[in-house]
Enzyme design. Sequence first.
Site, PDB file in Angstrom:
ATOM      1  N   GLY A  14       0.873  -1.723   0.078  1.00  0.00           N
ATOM      2  CA  GLY A  14       0.147  -0.081  -0.276  1.00  0.00           C
ATOM      3  C   GLY A  14       1.053   1.341  -0.225  1.00  0.00           C
ATOM      4  N   ARG A  75       1.420  -5.269  -5.893  1.00  0.00           N
ATOM      5  CA  ARG A  75       1.622  -6.282  -5.303  1.00  0.00           C
ATOM      6  C   ARG A  75       2.097  -7.064  -7.017  1.00  0.00           C
ATOM      7  NH1 ARG A  75      -2.393  -4.146  -1.432  1.00  0.00           N
ATOM      8  NH2 ARG A  75      -0.997  -4.043   0.187  1.00  0.00           N
ATOM      9  N   GLY A 105       5.330  -2.415   4.044  1.00  0.00           N
ATOM     10  CA  GLY A 105       4.917  -3.654   4.851  1.00  0.00           C
ATOM     11  C   GLY A 105       5.576  -5.094   4.966  1.00  0.00           C
ATOM     12  N   ASP A 106       5.100  -5.424   5.873  1.00  0.00           N
ATOM     13  CA  ASP A 106       5.652  -6.654   6.205  1.00  0.00           C
ATOM     14  C   ASP A 106       5.872  -7.423   5.326  1.00  0.00           C
ATOM     15  OD1 ASP A 106       3.081  -7.303   5.955  1.00  0.00           O
ATOM     16  OD2 ASP A 106       2.954  -8.394   8.087  1.00  0.00           O
ATOM     17  N   THR A 128       3.250   2.409   5.539  1.00  0.00           N
ATOM     18  CA  THR A 128       1.578   2.245   5.669  1.00  0.00           C
ATOM     19  C   THR A 128       1.291   3.576   6.715  1.00  0.00           C
ATOM     20  OG1 THR A 128       0.174   0.745   6.734  1.00  0.00           O
ATOM     21  CG2 THR A 128       2.887   0.802   7.648  1.00  0.00           C
ATOM     22  N   ASP A 130      -1.251   2.396   8.802  1.00  0.00           N
ATOM     23  CA  ASP A 130      -1.898   2.202   9.657  1.00  0.00           C
ATOM     24  C   ASP A 130      -0.952   2.514  11.119  1.00  0.00           C
ATOM     25  OD1 ASP A 130      -4.095   1.120   7.787  1.00  0.00           O
ATOM     26  OD2 ASP A 130      -3.369  -0.305   6.801  1.00  0.00           O
ATOM     27  N   ASP A 132       1.310  -0.011  11.699  1.00  0.00           N
ATOM     28  CA  ASP A 132       0.349  -1.198  12.664  1.00  0.00           C
ATOM     29  C   ASP A 132       2.213  -2.196  12.229  1.00  0.00           C
ATOM     30  OD1 ASP A 132       0.854  -1.852  10.114  1.00  0.00           O
ATOM     31  OD2 ASP A 132      -1.374  -3.350   9.536  1.00  0.00           O
ATOM     32  N   ARG A 165     -27.087  16.004  13.807  1.00  0.00           N
ATOM     33  CA  ARG A 165     -27.408  14.550  13.537  1.00  0.00           C
ATOM     34  C   ARG A 165     -25.941  14.435  14.319  1.00  0.00           C
ATOM     35  NH1 ARG A 165     -27.104  16.021   6.969  1.00  0.00           N
ATOM     36  NH2 ARG A 165     -29.533  15.689   7.422  1.00  0.00           N
ATOM     37  N   ARG A 174      -7.152  -1.780   9.424  1.00  0.00           N
ATOM     38  CA  ARG A 174      -7.145  -2.753   9.827  1.00  0.00           C
ATOM     39  C   ARG A 174      -6.945  -3.004  10.492  1.00  0.00           C
ATOM     40  NH1 ARG A 174      -2.204  -4.801   5.499  1.00  0.00           N
ATOM     41  NH2 ARG A 174      -0.243  -3.616   6.791  1.00  0.00           N
ATOM     42  N   HIS A 258     -10.317   4.566   0.994  1.00  0.00           N
ATOM     43  CA  HIS A 258      -8.430   5.445   0.789  1.00  0.00           C
ATOM     44  C   HIS A 258      -8.450   6.989   0.940  1.00  0.00           C
ATOM     45  CE1 HIS A 258      -8.972   1.227  -0.673  1.00  0.00           C
ATOM     46  NE2 HIS A 258      -7.592   1.379  -0.776  1.00  0.00           N
TER      47      HIS A 258
END
Length: 358
Positions: A14, A75, A105-106, A128, A130, A132, A165, A174, A258
């Site tokens: 990503g 990818r 990432g990983d 990333t 995230d 994470d 509202r 994730r 995204h």
Amino acid sequence: MAKFRKIGILTSGGDAPGMNACIKAVVSKALTLGVEVVGINRGYQGLIEGDLRPLLPKHVANILGRGGTILYSSRSPMFKTEEGMAAAVKTCRDNGIDALICIGGDGTFRGATDMTRHGIPSIGLPGTIDNDITATDYTIGFDTSINSTMQIIDKLRDTCESHARLNVVEVMGRNCGQIALYAGIASGAVAVVIPEIPFDEAAALEKIRKLREDGRRGMIAIVCEGVTNPDGTPYSEAFRHTITEKTGVETKFVRLAHIVRGGEPTARERSTAMRMGIAAVELLHEGISNVVMCELDGKICPVDISFALIADRMYKSKLQPGDLDPFTPEQLEDMRLLCKKRQNEIQHLYKVAQDVAN
Ligand code: ADP
């Protein structure tokens, strides 16, 4: 004399804002060491296909402020095959690429470690939005994404206030609640729902009811995308309907997805990405590879890729038989401490989010 003459750089998995700043820093630093940099388009797929481009200072001028990645990303299932790996190694050999810097990432780190094993020393950089990746306190893209998320929520808040509202906002991350927590705290959300901590829905509904009774008009609730119903569907949309049904508060739903992966990187983003990029070039130059550049307690430091990958599995409860065998008792203790640090961070942020949710 430089240990490496030519470094290849790629972005994979990503995309994340700040990747371009990192590319720019790698080119600039390499130049000072007399090392050439070649860009590999479309991540490992481009490496397999030999889709390369020279990266001179003129090619990376004015990219610091651009989101996305000038090298594109993709990818590449083929890279995981023996044939794909052989083609990737051949591209390096044919083009004089002595070492690789791989931002992602990983999955990207696994690719980097495979390349190192096949004779092309490689370093991974965490990219990333995230945040994470267990081994590092910070991943390239995170600061920009939480700022973008906050800015969009501020806009939603205006209209929520006008129309009395509540808006449920599903954010990326994730299975990591960091984006939800930081954005939730920064935008005063009445509820933040994350995968790591069980959510007391009844208490949140009661709070929303009470706030409305006390005259609150606009409200925001944030749900991380990784929170699901027992049937696997997103909890965010279900929560929206539950709020309307159980509290009578008109509730809208938005999935940011995204949108928060693009945009101009913040100063924190650019500078961290650049520090990581520079450190990676320096390490390769010193003959060190098979590490991930991490930010730990404000310092940029290398962490062994295998350690980083297994610590990540440990934190995410995804350990497989034999995963821990290669590590010394000291390393295992370091991994446990790292996992504890991540758990403590999440718990602390969750508590702050609850303290300000009224
Ligand atoms: P991320 O790097 O963000 O985790 P992916 O998991 O999609 O994203 O991985 C990016 C790319 O890294 C994949 O398309 C593939 O080419 C490579 N990759 C992923 N997993 C492995 C693996 N186990 N071994 C070698 N390469 C991998």
